[in-house]
Design an enzyme around this catalytic site. Structure first.
Site, short mmCIF file in Angstrom:
data_model
loop_
_atom_site.label_atom_id
_atom_site.label_comp_id
_atom_site.label_asym_id
_atom_site.label_seq_id
_atom_site.Cartn_x
_atom_site.Cartn_y
_atom_site.Cartn_z
N HIS A 182 58.88 31.85 28.08
CA HIS A 182 58.95 31.31 26.71
C HIS A 182 57.54 30.99 26.23
O HIS A 182 56.71 30.53 27.00
CB HIS A 182 59.81 30.05 26.72
CG HIS A 182 60.08 29.49 25.37
ND1 HIS A 182 59.22 28.62 24.75
CD2 HIS A 182 61.12 29.68 24.52
CE1 HIS A 182 59.72 28.29 23.56
NE2 HIS A 182 60.87 28.92 23.40
N ASP A 309 67.85 30.16 19.42
CA ASP A 309 66.63 29.37 19.35
C ASP A 309 66.85 28.07 18.58
O ASP A 309 66.00 27.62 17.83
CB ASP A 309 65.47 30.17 18.72
CG ASP A 309 64.10 29.67 19.19
OD1 ASP A 309 64.05 28.69 19.95
OD2 ASP A 309 63.08 30.25 18.78
#
Length: 350
Positions: A182, A309
């Site tokens: 990430h 997200d």
């Protein structure tokens, strides 16, 4: 009552409301110029974003129910342990975060799972904490926020493609769980450096530009390092449709396969090979039907996974987009939920 099958989202952020200190270094980068306190600064516990990150069982779950999200894999928001330069403090944050998240997931395991936070100051310590998180806490993998920041000024960057981390990747293979790579913001020390390319260009920070530029470098480094040759069953996940790499794969392969490169490259295969065998991409924060179809064609439908997200993007926006995606039904179901179940070995029925 059985939970209706829906989408499964695997890059969904949370934060322990009693542990916001690690956000302080990047807080101002969330919304440059904002007058209200950002997470990690001022009255951060009452900031709207901090409240959404801290919430799991109330508004988040209500929106999941209303919009058709069957299950979420939760992970501590960036920068997490990767932004903590003190190894002792970073390791303590990992342990505390994982214990807290496992406890929260335990309140509703039918709807939530967890990805472990890890300090990467030491490959051996990261391996040990991952093993604990999976074997003792029931987590389904780990999420790393790009490189590990190091040094008193926070300008050091440790990447995970070096021999020091072989013990970590070996453990990942043994456990059979994926690692989600990430992005994260640079540290203040990095931005303050005269050498920082982002210092005078802070408008480039974040998801629009800087995230994919920085993380794609790390992903290229991992892929080409030979780690997947040494540990061929390791699986890595990259959000945001692969941080732009699928769209560059032809050119990356073209040059990486030239004789002058093949003679000296560390990896046996090219980038495209590992994207089809060791890398999966998700739709987190990248609701482009054309982009998703390109990835399906480039790396295969089995390598593409739905994600949202949240709370950086809205559940409603992701689900509204997903309803319009015109993939063949079998492929759409695979991307929506089946690929995630298989990859993360989730306790859900196909």
């Amino acid at each position: 009552m059985a939970i209706p099958k829906g989408t499964i989202a695997v890059e969904e952020a949370v934060v322990n409301p009693n542990d916001l200190d690690f956000l302080a270094d990047v807080a101002s980068m969330y919304a440059p110029g904002a007058t209200s306190p950002a997470p990690g600064t001022g009255d951060s516990a009452h900031h709207a974003l901090a409240q959404k990150l801290a919430d799991i069982h109330d508004e988040r779950l209500r929106k999941m129910n209303a919009e058709g999200v069957e299950y979420m894999l939760l992970s501590v928001t960036a920068p997490g342990c990767q932004g903590v330069v003190d190894p002792v403090r970073a390791q303590a944050l990992a342990t505390k975060s994982n214990d807290w998240l496992a406890s929260e997931v335990g309140r509703n395991p039918a709807r939530f799972g967890g990805l472990a936070a890890l300090s990467m100051h030491s490959g051996a310590e990261a391996a040990a904490e991952l093993r604990r998180a999976v074997k003792e806490l029931g987590m389904f993998g780990a999420l790393l926020n790009n490189y590990q920041c190091t040094g008193a000024d926070g300008r050091g960057k440790t990447f995970f493609d070096t021999p020091e981390y072989h013990v970590f990747w070996e453990t990942v293979q043994q456990l059979g769980v994926p690692v989600y790579m990430h992005p994260s913001y640079p540290t203040r020390g990095d931005l303050a450096s005269p050498e920082s390319q982002y210092g005078p260009r802070k408008h480039l920070l974040g998801a629009a530009v800087q995230f994919h530029l920085d993380l794609s470098f790390h992903l290229y480094a991992l892929i080409s390092s030979g780690i997947f040759d040494r540990y061929p069953r390791v699986q890595v996940v990259a959000g945001h449709l692969g941080e732009g790499i699928p769209f560059n794969l032809w050119r990356a392969n073209h040059w990486y396969n030239k004789p002058v490169k093949r003679e000296a490259r560390p990896s046996v295969e090219d980038y495209g090979y590992y994207f089809k065998h060791n890398i999966s991409v998700t739709t987190s924060g990248f609701y482009s039907t054309q982009g998703l179809k390109f990835c399906v064609n480039e790396i295969g439908v089995d390598r593409c996974i739905f994600s949202i997200d949240y709370p950086y993007d809205k559940i409603e926006e992701a689900q509204d987009w997903w309803k319009t995606v015109d993939l063949p039904e079998k492929e759409k179901v695979a991307v929506a939920r089946e690929n995630a179940i298989r990859l993360f070995k989730l306790p859900l029925e196909i």
